[in-house]
Motif scaffolding. Structure first.
Motif, PDB file in Angstrom:
ATOM      1  N   CYS A   1      46.355   2.109   5.915  1.00  0.00           N
ATOM      2  CA  CYS A   1      45.516   1.260   5.303  1.00  0.00           C
ATOM      3  C   CYS A   1      45.870   1.391   3.835  1.00  0.00           C
ATOM      4  N   ALA A   2      46.019   0.077   3.094  1.00  0.00           N
ATOM      5  CA  ALA A   2      46.145  -0.115   1.647  1.00  0.00           C
ATOM      6  C   ALA A   2      44.912   0.536   1.238  1.00  0.00           C
ATOM      7  N   SER A   3      43.714   0.248   1.573  1.00  0.00           N
ATOM      8  CA  SER A   3      42.335   0.257   0.998  1.00  0.00           C
ATOM      9  C   SER A   3      41.919   1.761   1.054  1.00  0.00           C
ATOM     10  N   CYS A   4      42.025   2.449   1.996  1.00  0.00           N
ATOM     11  CA  CYS A   4      41.546   3.985   2.060  1.00  0.00           C
ATOM     12  C   CYS A   4      42.723   5.025   2.239  1.00  0.00           C
ATOM     13  N   GLY A   5      43.837   4.470   2.748  1.00  0.00           N
ATOM     14  CA  GLY A   5      45.087   5.532   2.935  1.00  0.00           C
ATOM     15  C   GLY A   5      45.104   5.979   4.423  1.00  0.00           C
ATOM     16  N   SER A   6      44.077   5.617   5.309  1.00  0.00           N
ATOM     17  CA  SER A   6      44.097   6.138   6.817  1.00  0.00           C
ATOM     18  C   SER A   6      45.307   5.700   7.330  1.00  0.00           C
ATOM     19  N   ALA A   7      45.668   6.692   8.186  1.00  0.00           N
ATOM     20  CA  ALA A   7      46.917   6.263   9.142  1.00  0.00           C
ATOM     21  C   ALA A   7      46.155   6.460  10.550  1.00  0.00           C
ATOM     22  N   THR A   8      44.869   6.197  10.786  1.00  0.00           N
ATOM     23  CA  THR A   8      44.376   6.561  12.245  1.00  0.00           C
ATOM     24  C   THR A   8      44.474   5.417  12.959  1.00  0.00           C
ATOM     25  N   GLY A   9      44.697   4.175  12.452  1.00  0.00           N
ATOM     26  CA  GLY A   9      45.087   2.857  13.131  1.00  0.00           C
ATOM     27  C   GLY A   9      44.280   1.748  12.914  1.00  0.00           C
ATOM     28  N   PHE A  10      44.713   0.686  13.351  1.00  0.00           N
ATOM     29  CA  PHE A  10      43.917  -0.497  13.181  1.00  0.00           C
ATOM     30  C   PHE A  10      43.557  -1.245  14.505  1.00  0.00           C
ATOM     31  N   ASP A  11      42.434  -1.860  14.560  1.00  0.00           N
ATOM     32  CA  ASP A  11      42.225  -2.774  15.885  1.00  0.00           C
ATOM     33  C   ASP A  11      42.154  -4.270  15.551  1.00  0.00           C
ATOM     34  N   ASP A  12      42.538  -5.328  16.335  1.00  0.00           N
ATOM     35  CA  ASP A  12      42.404  -6.509  16.297  1.00  0.00           C
ATOM     36  C   ASP A  12      41.051  -7.092  16.170  1.00  0.00           C
ATOM     37  N   VAL A  13      40.644  -7.999  15.138  1.00  0.00           N
ATOM     38  CA  VAL A  13      39.370  -8.636  14.942  1.00  0.00           C
ATOM     39  C   VAL A  13      39.606 -10.125  14.883  1.00  0.00           C
ATOM     40  N   ALA A  14      38.930 -10.829  15.978  1.00  0.00           N
ATOM     41  CA  ALA A  14      39.099 -12.170  15.629  1.00  0.00           C
ATOM     42  C   ALA A  14      38.085 -12.773  14.631  1.00  0.00           C
ATOM     43  N   LEU A  15      38.620 -13.582  13.536  1.00  0.00           N
ATOM     44  CA  LEU A  15      37.842 -14.207  12.685  1.00  0.00           C
ATOM     45  C   LEU A  15      37.077 -15.399  13.228  1.00  0.00           C
ATOM     46  N   PRO A  16      36.080 -15.545  12.359  1.00  0.00           N
ATOM     47  CA  PRO A  16      35.231 -16.952  12.455  1.00  0.00           C
ATOM     48  C   PRO A  16      36.186 -18.327  12.210  1.00  0.00           C
ATOM     49  N   GLU A  17      35.672 -19.363  12.757  1.00  0.00           N
ATOM     50  CA  GLU A  17      36.596 -20.373  12.550  1.00  0.00           C
ATOM     51  C   GLU A  17      36.110 -21.212  11.095  1.00  0.00           C
TER      52      GLU A  17
END
Length: 133
Positions: A38-54
């Motif tokens: 993560c460029a924000s917190c530096g974590s390397a625990t991973g990412f999840d997909d999240v659908a954004l509103p239209e």
């Protein structure tokens, strides 16, 4: 219907086209590209997909009057807030005129064909158009 492919990996086509961001599991920062950390917190625990509103809100925009050869001008480009996630995209279905655009206006994701190759596959791009509930 001829085959269609999204221009970018984070555009999901279908009955309800939408964008998908990668959200950090630790701090919930969102990104559109693949990341190892993560460029924000530096974590390397991973990412999840999240659908954004239209639907979202236009935060800022510019009218582009000089572009690369072959790119028609003028056109409007903006930054849209989709429930806390900033998206940069062109503004479509509206004149590229500051009198027609304003920060705070509601916009909605729209898709459009960008071209078709010799095999009949159409590349699909996205932009945001004015939208009122």
């Amino acid at each position: 219907m001829p085959p269609e492919v999204p221009l970018v990996d984070y555009l999901v086509l279908g009955d309800h086209p939408h964008l998908v961001a990668r959200q950090c599991r630790d701090c919930a920062a969102r990104f559109f590209d693949r990341r190892n950390a993560c460029a924000s917190c530096g974590s390397a625990t991973g990412f999840d997909d999240v659908a954004l509103p239209e639907e979202g809100v236009l935060r800022t925009f510019t009218v582009v009057s000089v572009a690369a050869p072959g790119v028609p001008v003028p056109y409007a480009a903006g930054v849209v807030d989709l429930d806390g996630t900033s998206v940069r995209a062109n503004l479509v279905d509206v004149a590229p005129d500051p009198a027609q655009l304003r920060a705070g206006m509601r916009v909605r994701l729209t898709t459009f064909g960008l071209g078709t190759d010799r095999d009949g596959v159409t590349a699909i791009g996205f932009g945001f158009a004015p939208w009122e509930k």
